[in-house]
Design a protein around this motif. Structure first.
Motif, PDB file in Angstrom:
ATOM      1  N   SER A  62      66.719  60.231  37.632  1.00  0.00           N
ATOM      2  CA  SER A  62      66.192  60.658  36.337  1.00  0.00           C
ATOM      3  C   SER A  62      66.780  59.819  35.204  1.00  0.00           C
ATOM      4  O   SER A  62      66.092  59.527  34.221  1.00  0.00           O
ATOM      5  CB  SER A  62      66.473  62.149  36.118  1.00  0.00           C
ATOM      6  N   VAL A  97      54.238  61.867  38.887  1.00  0.00           N
ATOM      7  CA  VAL A  97      54.793  63.223  38.834  1.00  0.00           C
ATOM      8  C   VAL A  97      55.135  63.608  37.399  1.00  0.00           C
ATOM      9  O   VAL A  97      54.845  64.717  36.947  1.00  0.00           O
ATOM     10  CB  VAL A  97      56.046  63.351  39.743  1.00  0.00           C
ATOM     11  N   VAL A  98      55.750  62.683  36.651  1.00  0.00           N
ATOM     12  CA  VAL A  98      56.098  63.026  35.271  1.00  0.00           C
ATOM     13  C   VAL A  98      54.911  62.815  34.334  1.00  0.00           C
ATOM     14  O   VAL A  98      55.033  62.954  33.117  1.00  0.00           O
ATOM     15  CB  VAL A  98      57.336  62.245  34.759  1.00  0.00           C
ATOM     16  N   ALA A  99      53.740  62.470  34.924  1.00  0.00           N
ATOM     17  CA  ALA A  99      52.484  62.346  34.190  1.00  0.00           C
ATOM     18  C   ALA A  99      52.558  61.318  33.070  1.00  0.00           C
ATOM     19  O   ALA A  99      52.055  61.536  31.975  1.00  0.00           O
ATOM     20  CB  ALA A  99      52.026  63.710  33.656  1.00  0.00           C
TER      21      ALA A  99
ATOM     22  N   CYS C 335      67.731  65.521  32.435  1.00  0.00           N
ATOM     23  CA  CYS C 335      68.172  64.164  32.748  1.00  0.00           C
ATOM     24  C   CYS C 335      69.691  64.080  32.633  1.00  0.00           C
ATOM     25  O   CYS C 335      70.274  64.655  31.727  1.00  0.00           O
ATOM     26  CB  CYS C 335      67.502  63.222  31.763  1.00  0.00           C
ATOM     27  N   ASN C 380      68.421  60.600  25.479  1.00  0.00           N
ATOM     28  CA  ASN C 380      67.981  60.999  26.828  1.00  0.00           C
ATOM     29  C   ASN C 380      67.760  62.496  26.967  1.00  0.00           C
ATOM     30  O   ASN C 380      68.145  63.099  27.957  1.00  0.00           O
ATOM     31  CB  ASN C 380      68.975  60.543  27.898  1.00  0.00           C
ATOM     32  N   PHE C 382      65.537  64.337  28.060  1.00  0.00           N
ATOM     33  CA  PHE C 382      64.322  64.470  28.876  1.00  0.00           C
ATOM     34  C   PHE C 382      64.471  65.659  29.824  1.00  0.00           C
ATOM     35  O   PHE C 382      65.523  65.841  30.432  1.00  0.00           O
ATOM     36  CB  PHE C 382      64.092  63.211  29.702  1.00  0.00           C
ATOM     37  N   GLY C 406      56.022  67.285  34.068  1.00  0.00           N
ATOM     38  CA  GLY C 406      56.733  66.186  34.707  1.00  0.00           C
ATOM     39  C   GLY C 406      57.523  66.564  35.943  1.00  0.00           C
ATOM     40  O   GLY C 406      58.440  65.854  36.332  1.00  0.00           O
ATOM     41  N   GLY C 426      51.552  67.761  34.492  1.00  0.00           N
ATOM     42  CA  GLY C 426      51.723  67.617  33.053  1.00  0.00           C
ATOM     43  C   GLY C 426      52.849  66.651  32.774  1.00  0.00           C
ATOM     44  O   GLY C 426      53.629  66.329  33.676  1.00  0.00           O
ATOM     45  N   SER C 427      52.947  66.183  31.516  1.00  0.00           N
ATOM     46  CA  SER C 427      53.945  65.151  31.208  1.00  0.00           C
ATOM     47  C   SER C 427      55.339  65.729  31.067  1.00  0.00           C
ATOM     48  O   SER C 427      55.522  66.885  30.685  1.00  0.00           O
ATOM     49  CB  SER C 427      53.617  64.400  29.920  1.00  0.00           C
ATOM     50  N   ILE C 428      56.281  64.853  31.328  1.00  0.00           N
ATOM     51  CA  ILE C 428      57.695  65.175  31.147  1.00  0.00           C
ATOM     52  C   ILE C 428      57.940  65.493  29.671  1.00  0.00           C
ATOM     53  O   ILE C 428      57.235  64.999  28.789  1.00  0.00           O
ATOM     54  CB  ILE C 428      58.540  63.961  31.622  1.00  0.00           C
ATOM     55  N   ALA C 431      59.702  62.868  25.915  1.00  0.00           N
ATOM     56  CA  ALA C 431      59.410  61.437  25.950  1.00  0.00           C
ATOM     57  C   ALA C 431      58.232  61.055  25.049  1.00  0.00           C
ATOM     58  O   ALA C 431      58.233  59.981  24.462  1.00  0.00           O
ATOM     59  CB  ALA C 431      59.110  60.993  27.383  1.00  0.00           C
ATOM     60  N   LEU C 432      57.219  61.937  24.960  1.00  0.00           N
ATOM     61  CA  LEU C 432      55.974  61.576  24.262  1.00  0.00           C
ATOM     62  C   LEU C 432      55.721  62.540  23.113  1.00  0.00           C
ATOM     63  O   LEU C 432      56.034  63.724  23.200  1.00  0.00           O
ATOM     64  CB  LEU C 432      54.799  61.653  25.239  1.00  0.00           C
ATOM     65  N   SER C 436      50.381  65.838  27.793  1.00  0.00           N
ATOM     66  CA  SER C 436      49.156  66.327  28.433  1.00  0.00           C
ATOM     67  C   SER C 436      49.549  67.365  29.469  1.00  0.00           C
ATOM     68  O   SER C 436      50.478  67.142  30.254  1.00  0.00           O
ATOM     69  CB  SER C 436      48.432  65.189  29.142  1.00  0.00           C
TER      70      SER C 436
END
Lengths: 108, 353, 530
Positions: A62, A97-99, C335, C380, C382, C406, C426-428, C431-432, C436
């Motif tokens: 990670s 996986v983390v999309a 993370c 970090n 995340f 994620g 779906g997204s982590i 990060a974004l 989604s």
């Protein structure tokens, strides 16, 4: 026992204005900082395009994924294009996986 | 009363065999409400029931899933008993833990509960306790003694490291469980301060008092045993390579393996892994019986699954042939082959009768 | 070189030097009992032994036993052995038992006091050493705590196991010199006190009156680590100079050990509070279903990773403004490792607890969490996680509203033993700017199981070759063998299989990442078994 360092980062210039970081070995908790430093140095040089070649990574965790995600957002902030030009099937799986596969520019 | 308990044990086995948690809990708490001492419930119903579960699995009458289900129910039953009967702690503090890598927690859990019922202040640390976690706990709580459970002798090297670490921080160790040998010989060998074969014996032994500081092991006296040795170190380090070589050799020697599915191959590798682990443990404590007992038991388990003991002989011989530079391991394997042959002969007699 | 010099003509220089260097006292007498030679050790142990003079007591009567006898001479225990040599002469050998005892004491004190990092165990070792080597009773009093009580540990020679207790701090004033000792000051001549002034609580029952009492501070790291009192019964010899030196030595070592242990305890308490945010909660009973979880932290010290899970029951007393919602379980992975990961996991869990007062939709909750992580100043930040809201439905069914960020998608074990991966992703988080999410609702029939897990389970490297990943396929196969199992047994079995995969033999134990599992089984178990 181990002669080579766990992670090697090589910086190439595939074309003017672009930088490609080729990472080989293990990108994890213990090596993430070195990789991040390399990314920061490259971005500070003011390139237009930052590329990652990750086909030589045999392990990523990670913290390693964090290096990729930070590179993406730092590049975006500077208006630098970011793309991954090569990666392993496992890494592609992780990105799915983390999309982040919709967001990151991945090889076809 | 004793007959009642026997009947209850039968009912208990039936209930856990159906994974009927509520039924089993009701039965056991009902007995306690009728005045049966909680310790008797644990030692004369739950523990024997659980031993029977192991036998039923070994004789292929119960599946692994059924065995696991029954064990999980017994875990809940022990928890329910400890919730119902809560004596105040009148004695000192004891840390109870399973050796690192030891997942059969129930016997150790029962020991923890019996000690609690006898008035000890018990910290039960659970299955497979890594050494550093245990030592940190000891520094934080300062118990009078560590009771260490080990069911499988393959965990002995790690149990040994744990015993030494506890003693190094000044806390004596009581060893318990089948892994230390039916006669406790491995507990003595590995320097445990005391040994007890059963949970109630452990409670009696603790009541009699352990030295408040473990005796010094200088390791240089005549009695000093050199644990492991070169072959132990070699096999531990190269276990994976060894197993790969054994698999390859076995494929050549045993034609039907060519038609094995991936899953069958994995099971075979797993079985060979057990052989390697028991071999390594036997080398560690220099005890041939540890290995031959395992071989005999394996032959019986396989016989119940219609696998002839000859296959064990074959596996052991391949290990023997591959380990060219390990005379001690080869000697152990030869003894293992002899034990497996005895099983072959027994099986032939059984089938011919 | 007293004595031997006078006999220099009798003994070659080398032999004289050897004798002089011996730690054992050696005396040679002629047939008339007059000393002809005595080495330095002899002169120290029996002052007055001199060549040309008759041998003084206790060298004037030959012991009958060949191993000699032990005498107390000049405050020391000395073992005396005599051996006839040629010409009717007699050789005497003198061993200072006090010195041997002192060596043994130093060894034992080093061994026992350096072992533990637990203040009580250290205090216990100090009292046992005191009662074994110096006195009939030794008691250590630890500095008073904030509750104005002081804890004590006491050992008595020849009795099994020390006793422990606590006293009001004010009781210290009853023992002469103790208040000063607890303040780090030595009181009286070398800490000697009048034993007549000792209160009853100091001595154990049935001990009898004390004849001699020594009270010493235990020096710590700048602040006193407590005090020790040593008592001998009436009629026993007083503490001599050697005893007092040993007592001071014991106090110094015990003080250092107890203060180091106290420091460790403080720091490990802080550590435990920090990493406590990663500890799994006790799983509550939720009506209409069973929930079980397992969390196993990495074994490397300081590398505790960031796997966590939690359960959020609905607010017990729904108040105006607090949304009504079903129970929620989460499983996630932050993370990084160590205290930093623990802090982040704690933030996520607490943020979620707050958000749940106002929002109940899993996808909205994840979007809000993402925003708060993006705003976090620490690098970090995340997080991957699964949110699962658990609604009971008619027929003992459970509807699971799943949102995944994620994280590996959950697996479902159906009643017929088949295993499916839930189509949810779906997204982590962190990060974004815009994440989604594709949430789904899952229907579990009675006995069916939804399994949430962390990648530590599937990414365990090991197996027979030691190099292979456990992988999702093996996890699915393993889950398929768990049909009909109680949910506790199921998570335990999966965790065990993954660990054995890592195991790599009895001595080994491969690199272990964190591993977390959380399973929800529809129905309570009672209905569908019958």
């Amino acid at each position: 026992m181990q002669d080579t360092p766990p992670l090697q980062v090589e910086s190439l210039t595939p074309e003017p204005g672009a930088a490609r970081l080729v990472m080989t070995g293990e990108l994890d908790y213990t090596t993430a900082q070195d990789a991040s430093a390399e990314v920061a140095k490259t971005l500070a040089e003011g390139v237009d395009v930052l590329e990652f070649d990750l086909a030589g990574l045999n392990f990523i965790d990670s913290s390693g994924m964090a290096v990729v995600m930070n590179a993406y957002s730092d590049a975006e902030e500077r208006g630098t294009a970011f793309r991954i030009v090569a990666l392993t099937p496992y890494l592609r799986h992780l990105i799915e996986v983390v999309a982040l596969d919709d967001v990151l520019d991945l090889p076809g | 009363m004793s007959q009642d308990l026997e009947a209850a044990t039968g009912r208990y086995l039936d209930l856990i065999g159906r994974a009927d948690e509520y039924g089993a809990v009701d039965l056991v708490l009902g007995l306690i409400d009728e005045g049966v001492p909680a310790e008797d419930v644990l030692l004369r119903i739950v523990a024997p029931g659980q031993r029977r579960v192991g036998e039923l699995w070994a004789s292929n009458e119960w599946s692994v899933a059924r065995e696991h289900g029954a064990t999980a129910v017994s875990e809940r039953v022990v928890a329910a008993v400890s919730g119902r009967v809560r004596p105040t702690a009148t004695r000192g503090r004891v840390a109870v833990a399973c050796a690192d890598g030891e997942y059969h927690a129930l016997p150790t859990r029962i020991m923890a509960e019996v000690l609690r019922l006898r008035g000890w202040h018990v910290d039960f640390l659970g299955a497979s306790v890594p050494g550093p976690h245990l030592i940190t706990h000891l520094h934080q709580t300062g118990p009078e003694v560590v009771a260490l459970g080990c069911t499988l002798p393959t965990r002995l090297p790690r149990a040994h490291a744990t015993i030494a670490a506890c003693q190094a921080v000044g806390i004596p160790v009581l060893a318990g469980g089948a892994g230390f040998g039916v006669d406790g010989r491995f507990a003595r060998l590995l320097g445990a301060d005391a040994w007890a074969p059963t949970a109630d014996a452990a409670a009696d032994r603790l009541a009699a008092g352990l030295p408040s500081f473990p005796a010094a092991h200088d390791g240089h006296g005549d009695a000093a045993v050199h644990f492991g040795g070169e072959e132990y170190a070699y096999l531990t380090r190269h276990r994976a390579d060894l197993l790969a070589r054994v698999m390859d050799t076995l494929k050549e020697a045993y034609a039907p393996m060519g038609g094995y599915s991936a899953r069958q191959l994995e099971h075979t590798a797993e079985d060979l892994g057990y052989i390697a682990d028991f071999l390594i443990a036997a080398l560690y404590v220099h005890d041939a019986a540890l290995f031959t007992d395992f071989v005999t038991w394996t032959c019986q388990v396989l016989a119940a699954r219609k696998v002839p003991a000859e296959s064990v002989v074959l596996g052991l011989r391949v290990f023997h042939d591959v380990l060219t530079d390990c005379p001690h391991a080869r000697a152990l394997l030869n003894e293992g082959v002899a034990a497996a042959r005895t099983c072959c002969a027994d099986q032939r007699t059984e089938t011919s009768v | 070189m007293k004595g031997a010099a006078g006999s220099a003509d009798l003994v070659p220089d080398l032999v004289a030097a050897l004798l002089e260097g011996s730690g054992e006292g050696i005396v040679l007498c002629d047939a008339d009992g007059v000393v002809t030679l005595a080495n330095a050790a002899a002169a120290r142990l029996v002052p007055g032994v001199e060549p040309c003079l008759p041998a003084p007591a206790p060298l004037d009567s030959v012991p009958s036993a060949p191993e000699g006898r032990t005498v107390i001479h000049g405050g020391r225990a000395i073992r005396i052995r005599a051996k006839a040599v040629s010409g009717g002469r007699l050789a005497w050998y003198l061993t200072d038992l006090s010195a041997a005892r002192r060596t043994e004491f130093l060894l034992e004190a080093g061994r026992r006091l350096s072992a533990s990092l637990n203040p009580h165990r250290c205090a216990r070792a100090a009292t046992e050493l005191g009662a074994e080597f110096l006195s009939d009773m030794a008691i250590v009093l630890l500095p008073p705590t904030s509750r104005r009580r002081m804890e004590w540990v006491r050992a008595v020679s020849g009795r099994y196991g020390p006793e422990e207790g606590a006293l009001p701090a004010a009781a210290a004033a009853e023992v002469p010199g103790l208040t000063d000792a607890l303040a780090g000051l030595r009181h009286g001549v070398a800490g000697q006190q009048d034993p007549g002034g000792a209160p009853d609580w100091l001595l154990p029952e049935g001990f009898g009156p004390a004849g001699h009492l020594l009270v010493l501070p235990l020096p710590g790291n700048g602040v006193p680590a407590g005090a020790i009192a040593l008592a001998r019964r009436a009629g026993r010899p007083p503490f001599d100079d050697d005893d007092q030196m040993m007592a001071r030595d014991l106090a110094t070592r015990a003080g250092a050990a107890i203060s180091a242990a106290s420091l460790f305890r403080e720091q490990s308490t802080i550590n435990a509070i920090l990493t406590g945010d990663l500890l799994p909660p006790e799983l509550p009973e939720i009506e209409g279903m069973r929930v079980a979880g397992r969390l196993r932290a990495s074994q490397q010290a300081g590398a505790i990773g960031g796997d966590f899970y939690d359960v959020y029951l609905p607010d017990a007393a729904p108040d105006s403004g607090i949304v009504e919602r079903p129970p929620l379980v989460i499983l996630g992975d932050v993370c990084g490792k160590g205290a930093r990961a623990a802090v982040l996991a704690g933030q996520v869990r607490h943020s979620l607890r707050t958000l749940l007062l106002l929002e109940s939709r899993p996808d909205r909750l994840l979007e809000l969490l993402n925003r708060s992580l993006l705003a976090s100043p620490s690098p970090n930040s995340f997080v991957t996680m699964i949110l699962a809201a658990l609604r009971t439905a008619p027929g003992d069914h459970v509807l699971v509203d799943l949102a995944v960020a994620g994280h590996p998608a959950p697996l479902v074990l159906r009643r017929d033993g088949t295993v499916e991966e839930v189509a949810v992703r779906g997204s982590i988080l962190g990060a974004l700017k815009k994440i989604s999410l594709w949430p789904v609702t899952l229907d579990l029939a009675p006995g069916e199981v939804c399994l949430l897990y962390s990648d530590g389970i599937t990414e365990a490297f090991g197996g027979p070759s030691g190099r292979e990943m456990f992988g999702e396929e093996r996890l699915r196969e393993a889950l398929a063998t768990c049909a009909g199992m109680p949910v506790e047994a199921l998570v335990e079995r999966l965790e065990q299989l993954s660990t054995e995969w890592l195991g790599g033999g009895p001595g080994g134990g491969g690199q272990q990442d964190d591993r977390a599992l959380l399973a929800v089984r529809a129905g309570t178990g009672r209905t569908e078994t019958s």
